[in-house]
Design a protein around this motif. Sequence first.
Motif, PDB file in Angstrom:
ATOM      1  N   LYS A   1      44.644 -64.171  -0.697  1.00  0.00           N
ATOM      2  CA  LYS A   1      46.155 -64.159  -0.016  1.00  0.00           C
ATOM      3  C   LYS A   1      45.958 -63.497   1.028  1.00  0.00           C
ATOM      4  CE  LYS A   1      49.698 -63.106  -2.768  1.00  0.00           C
ATOM      5  NZ  LYS A   1      50.164 -64.295  -2.933  1.00  0.00           N
ATOM      6  N   ASP A   2      44.978 -63.332   1.753  1.00  0.00           N
ATOM      7  CA  ASP A   2      44.732 -62.613   3.048  1.00  0.00           C
ATOM      8  C   ASP A   2      44.196 -63.573   4.211  1.00  0.00           C
ATOM      9  OD1 ASP A   2      42.054 -63.074   2.254  1.00  0.00           O
ATOM     10  OD2 ASP A   2      41.474 -60.950   1.973  1.00  0.00           O
ATOM     11  N   GLY A   3      43.992 -65.228   3.603  1.00  0.00           N
ATOM     12  CA  GLY A   3      43.971 -65.985   4.568  1.00  0.00           C
ATOM     13  C   GLY A   3      42.380 -66.209   4.964  1.00  0.00           C
ATOM     14  N   GLY A   4      41.685 -65.328   4.060  1.00  0.00           N
ATOM     15  CA  GLY A   4      40.190 -65.726   4.117  1.00  0.00           C
ATOM     16  C   GLY A   4      39.579 -66.716   3.371  1.00  0.00           C
ATOM     17  N   LYS A   5      38.259 -66.572   3.071  1.00  0.00           N
ATOM     18  CA  LYS A   5      37.536 -67.722   2.522  1.00  0.00           C
ATOM     19  C   LYS A   5      37.732 -67.614   1.301  1.00  0.00           C
ATOM     20  CE  LYS A   5      34.014 -68.222   6.014  1.00  0.00           C
ATOM     21  NZ  LYS A   5      32.455 -68.124   6.613  1.00  0.00           N
ATOM     22  N   PRO A   6      37.732 -68.565   0.380  1.00  0.00           N
ATOM     23  CA  PRO A   6      37.621 -68.421  -1.177  1.00  0.00           C
ATOM     24  C   PRO A   6      36.529 -67.605  -1.734  1.00  0.00           C
ATOM     25  CG  PRO A   6      37.846 -70.699  -0.387  1.00  0.00           C
ATOM     26  CD  PRO A   6      37.464 -70.198   0.896  1.00  0.00           C
ATOM     27  N   ILE A   7      36.980 -67.014  -2.743  1.00  0.00           N
ATOM     28  CA  ILE A   7      35.945 -66.094  -3.301  1.00  0.00           C
ATOM     29  C   ILE A   7      34.518 -66.828  -4.050  1.00  0.00           C
ATOM     30  CG2 ILE A   7      35.640 -64.006  -4.796  1.00  0.00           C
ATOM     31  CD1 ILE A   7      37.690 -63.607  -2.616  1.00  0.00           C
ATOM     32  N   LYS A   8      33.342 -66.467  -3.621  1.00  0.00           N
ATOM     33  CA  LYS A   8      32.288 -67.053  -4.429  1.00  0.00           C
ATOM     34  C   LYS A   8      32.236 -66.670  -5.532  1.00  0.00           C
ATOM     35  CE  LYS A   8      29.751 -67.350  -0.051  1.00  0.00           C
ATOM     36  NZ  LYS A   8      28.316 -66.587   0.526  1.00  0.00           N
ATOM     37  N   VAL A   9      31.922 -67.430  -6.507  1.00  0.00           N
ATOM     38  CA  VAL A   9      31.506 -67.135  -7.887  1.00  0.00           C
ATOM     39  C   VAL A   9      30.299 -66.892  -8.352  1.00  0.00           C
ATOM     40  CG1 VAL A   9      32.163 -67.685 -10.362  1.00  0.00           C
ATOM     41  CG2 VAL A   9      33.851 -68.289  -8.386  1.00  0.00           C
ATOM     42  N   SER A  10      29.849 -65.772  -8.865  1.00  0.00           N
ATOM     43  CA  SER A  10      28.733 -65.470  -9.622  1.00  0.00           C
ATOM     44  C   SER A  10      28.718 -65.243 -11.032  1.00  0.00           C
ATOM     45  CB  SER A  10      27.727 -64.240  -8.936  1.00  0.00           C
ATOM     46  OG  SER A  10      28.746 -63.042  -9.166  1.00  0.00           O
TER      47      SER A  10
END
Length: 435
Positions: free
Chosen positions: A110-119
């Motif tokens: 929601k902060d305009g950043g990149k999608p969260i990577k998933v580990s």
Amino acid sequence: MPLSSIKAKLSDSLEVRFGRVENITATNIEITGLNPSIGDIIKIVSHHDKSREELSMVTELKKHSFLVSPFRYVEGLKIGDAAYINEEGLSIGLSDDILGRVVDPFMHAKDGGKPIKVSKKMPIIKAPIDAMKRGMIEKPFSVGVKSIDGLLTCGVGQKLGIFAGSGVGKSTLMGMIVRGAEAPIKIVALIGERGREIPEFIEKNLGGDLTNTVLIVATSDDSPLMRKYGAFSAMSVAEYFKEQGRDVVFMMDSITRFAMAQREIGLALGEPPTSKGYPPSSLTLLAQLMERAGKEEGKGSITAFFTVLIEGDDMSDPIADQSRSILDGHIVLSRELTDYGIYPPINILNSASRVMGDVATKEHIQATIEFKKMYALLKENEVLIRIGAYQKGNDEELDRAIEKKSAMDDFLKQDSATNFTFSNTINELMAIITL
């Protein structure tokens, strides 16, 4: 192979994997053609816009159909839209890249950043820590707030509530605790709050610094289901770091909005309302969330602070009353203290930490008892002192309390931008008692 076995295998292979939307109301969607269980996640795909997918949860089963509650809204959906069971269930994808980010309950940025990577995938709904696997709370947890560290000392893995009416200073105290807490990971869940408060909380209360912090946001305009599971999602984020052996401080604002979301869901499903319109499920849900915090043997810890909005400053509110029975301590904010210019306005006489006796030294505990005793004497005789009816020398203990009043008030006051170390707080407390 017997003919019956062949028929069974063919039946399984030809099992219908999608359903159809048959009816839509303001809060629920009726679907046929699937055989789900309660709590399953259903994905609805718009027949006219294939790119639109809405997640929903199964909340009621009927003989030939079932009802789901959407995580967002029903606007734009139509009868005939396709429905599929989401095999992944209600889970979120996490990694250490989430630190410093602002996300929604499904970990969408929601902060305009990149999608969260998933580990790693983490389930949103999870059983609380087994009672026999909980670690003992033996180590103090410093939050950088003098009145809490000195007089209401917390322990690593403790669960506390911050009880206050509207506009008394819950968000300000939350910011002070997040900035001053001695924890490498900080999780903040803002559930059911106004959208305007999100950037204000980041800039004013956190000073714009999200280092090692994660903000999970479900605002008041989100659906009740999103607000409800936003809290569970935030706890799953905290558990992700706890399982790595790290200590986490978890802040949630507010439990009341979380319970209100369940009230909307429960009443829509026909649950009977009880005190203040809350269905039984609202009270049951509190323990399911709060008991997931704590210290677990062989892993890290989650030290949790839950804010509770007290309507009309009434501590007998059903949500406040139930929360106090579950939590390991309560911090009560007083509107009266704000009138005297004492911030944070923590009423130390009405507040308590149930583990302070296990994490503080004997000298510290004795100093706390002396401080509270003098403070209580001053409150009890406040009117007499103000009108000049009390004569010095009539009560030695009260005389001592009057002499130390200024020092005690200074101890309780703290600028929101200032944090104190645990050792400095204890030294200041001891100095007041030994004056």
